[in-house]
Design a protein around this motif. Structure first.
Motif, PDB file in Angstrom:
ATOM      1  N   THR A  18      37.448  52.882   5.471  1.00  0.00           N
ATOM      2  CA  THR A  18      38.580  53.799   5.613  1.00  0.00           C
ATOM      3  C   THR A  18      38.088  55.205   5.936  1.00  0.00           C
ATOM      4  OG1 THR A  18      40.497  54.789   4.525  1.00  0.00           O
ATOM      5  CG2 THR A  18      38.622  54.239   3.121  1.00  0.00           C
ATOM      6  N   SER A  19      38.910  55.929   6.639  1.00  0.00           N
ATOM      7  CA  SER A  19      38.585  57.327   6.956  1.00  0.00           C
ATOM      8  C   SER A  19      38.960  58.247   5.798  1.00  0.00           C
ATOM      9  CB  SER A  19      39.350  57.764   8.203  1.00  0.00           C
ATOM     10  OG  SER A  19      40.753  57.755   7.937  1.00  0.00           O
ATOM     11  N   ASN A  41      31.293  52.772   5.163  1.00  0.00           N
ATOM     12  CA  ASN A  41      32.094  53.153   6.329  1.00  0.00           C
ATOM     13  C   ASN A  41      31.196  53.289   7.547  1.00  0.00           C
ATOM     14  OD1 ASN A  41      34.793  53.732   7.130  1.00  0.00           O
ATOM     15  ND2 ASN A  41      34.203  55.857   7.442  1.00  0.00           N
TER      16      ASN A  41
END
Length: 66
Positions: A18-19, A41
């Motif tokens: 996820t950002s 990530n």
């Protein structure tokens, strides 16, 4: 509410793929009180300075190797 309470009491918090820009999931990190944050990530995240472990890669590839 249940998720935030579980995160508050967690020994380790693993966030992957996820950002950390999309809510409500992005807001869950603020509830973590521990010092064992793990980020998985592909790209760099500003929250890495608070992480105990950073793994760069696809969440699918990383988890398949564990």
């Amino acid at each position: 509410e249940g998720a935030s309470e579980a995160i508050k009491g967690a020994d380790v918090f693993i966030i992957g793929g996820t950002s950390l820009n999309v809510y409500p999931a992005a807001g869950l990190l603020r509830f973590y009180r521990g010092d064992k944050l793990v980020l998985i990530n592909r790209s760099e995240l500003p929250q890495e300075k608070n992480a105990r472990l950073v793994i760069r890669g696809s969440i699918g590839e990383v988890m398949s190797q564990i």
